[in-house]
Design an enzyme around this catalytic site. Structure first.
Site, PDB file in Angstrom:
ATOM      1  N   LYS A 194      43.028  38.279  49.523  1.00 20.39           N
ATOM      2  CA  LYS A 194      42.537  37.763  47.175  1.00 20.39           C
ATOM      3  C   LYS A 194      41.535  36.393  47.073  1.00 20.39           C
ATOM      4  O   LYS A 194      41.433  36.352  46.441  1.00 20.39           O
ATOM      5  CB  LYS A 194      44.215  37.975  46.963  1.00 20.39           C
ATOM      6  CG  LYS A 194      44.745  39.913  46.886  1.00 20.39           C
ATOM      7  CD  LYS A 194      46.228  39.896  46.420  1.00 20.39           C
ATOM      8  CE  LYS A 194      46.253  41.101  47.504  1.00 20.39           C
ATOM      9  NZ  LYS A 194      48.100  41.964  47.301  1.00 20.39           N
ATOM     10  N   GLN A 224      53.219  38.966  44.782  1.00 18.43           N
ATOM     11  CA  GLN A 224      52.944  39.954  45.835  1.00 18.43           C
ATOM     12  C   GLN A 224      54.355  39.872  46.616  1.00 18.43           C
ATOM     13  O   GLN A 224      55.142  39.673  46.557  1.00 18.43           O
ATOM     14  CB  GLN A 224      52.419  38.821  46.812  1.00 18.43           C
ATOM     15  CG  GLN A 224      52.495  38.874  47.948  1.00 18.43           C
ATOM     16  CD  GLN A 224      51.362  39.890  48.772  1.00 18.43           C
ATOM     17  OE1 GLN A 224      50.198  39.827  48.171  1.00 18.43           O
ATOM     18  NE2 GLN A 224      51.440  41.149  49.113  1.00 18.43           N
ATOM     19  N   ASP A 228      47.795  44.596  38.793  1.00 19.77           N
ATOM     20  CA  ASP A 228      48.602  45.111  39.824  1.00 19.77           C
ATOM     21  C   ASP A 228      48.646  46.978  39.387  1.00 19.77           C
ATOM     22  O   ASP A 228      49.084  48.361  39.738  1.00 19.77           O
ATOM     23  CB  ASP A 228      49.426  44.522  40.468  1.00 19.77           C
ATOM     24  CG  ASP A 228      49.057  44.722  42.190  1.00 19.77           C
ATOM     25  OD1 ASP A 228      48.490  44.614  42.469  1.00 19.77           O
ATOM     26  OD2 ASP A 228      50.192  43.841  41.973  1.00 19.77           O
TER      27      ASP A 228
END
Ligand code: NAP
Length: 283
Positions: A52, A96, A119
């Protein structure tokens, strides 16, 4: 004869377009910025975060990594999220997963400001997706929809079957496909007669995390097969959920692993960071 869906190629194209958009934003004196929180020592997560970070660098998005150790308390995690929520230089926040078991990931997702939730895991954004409103769509389902559309695969009226009902893949994907007028069935570990259901699929998506979860007998002739799974086989090679070599002979379109859904997930994350930055700066 099947066609391979080139997620890697499509993701590169999208990243180039995003870079051009990012350049325009930077020319106005604004730099899009993503903050990623990594808790614990999961080696796969470290690789995902690195990928990322590379994608951000390539596009021109600033990247800040917050690394917390395994013993981090929920209180500490929430206070870090609160700080990032307040900071005006941060447009997107990503936690994460997985995080250590003593921490409540759902509570953490809920704490991320929904306007920075790139997200799409905050229940506000999940609810907006469910009610068909403009929102941040979770990156993996979003990437899958973009891939299907890029290959002109008809979603309206299609029978789509998803194996896997996680909050991060299966459930938001169900909603994305429904929003595109597909007829959707979602299967899980308690589903009976799985093969009978998967054989009805025009579009079959596996998001389980088990090697050879999808075998040729489960697939209808001419089906589109999307493999979300990421697994390591005995030789340490990265493979999906689908028995690719056999299933491809029945499929009309199929995604490879690696090079299918994975790169699209990252491209959609980048897309969401740019979108967040634009909204927050009224651009
Ligand atoms: P997860 O939370 O572990 O969910 C797995 C799902 O599979 C669950 O709904 C489970 O059912 C179902 N399942 C397990 N065994 C089954 C069986 N025998 N028959 C039918 N269903 C079964 O996993 P996830 O986070 O969604 O991830 C799934 C896979 O996708 C993993 O390999 C992950 O690494 C990969 N992934 C890839 C990307 C990407 O960008 N390529 C992104 C995210 C995830 P129950 O609900 O009944 O337990």
């Amino acid at each position: 004869m099947y066609k391979l869906i080139d997620g890697k190629g499509l993701a590169s194209k999208i990243r180039l377009e995003l870079k051009a958009e990012c350049d325009k934003i930077r020319n106005k004196g604004i730099t899009p910025k993503l903050a990623v929180i990594l808790v614990g020592d999961d080696s796969a997560s470290k690789v995902y975060v690195k990928n990322k970070s590379k994608a951000c660098e390539e596009i021109g998005i600033e990247f800040e990594e917050i690394i917390l150790d395994d013993s981090t308390t929920m209180e500490k995690l929430l206070s870090i999220i609160d700080e990032l929520n307040k900071r005006t230089d941060i447009n997107g926040i990503l936690l994460q997963s997985p995080i250590p078991k003593h921490l409540n990931i759902q509570e953490a997702f809920e704490r991320i400001d929904y306007r920075k939730d790139v997200d799409g895991f905050n229940p506000i954004n999940m609810g907006k997706l469910m009610t068909g409103q403009n929102t941040f769509i979770s990156c993996t389902p979003y990437g899958i929809i973009k891939m299907l559309e890029a290959y002109n695969i008809m979603l309206e009226g299609a029978n789509a079957v998803i194996i896997g009902r996680s909050n991060i893949v299966g459930k938001p994907l169900l909603q994305c496909l429904l929003n595109k007028n597909a007829t959707v069935t979602i299967c899980h570990s308690k589903t009976k007669n799985l093969e009978e259901i998967t054989k009805t699929a025009d579009i079959l998506i596996s998001a389980v995390g088990k090697i050879n979860m999808v075998t040729e007998n489960m697939v209808k002739e001419g089906a589109v097969v999307i493999d979300v799974g990421i697994n390591r086989n005995d030789q340490g090679k990265l493979v999906g959920d689908v028995d690719f070599e056999k299933v491809k002979e029945k499929a009309s379109f199929i995604t490879p692993v690696p090079g299918g859904v994975g790169p699209m997930t990252i491209a959609m994350l980048m897309n969401n960071v740019i979108k967040a930055c634009k909204i927050q700066n009224n651009l």
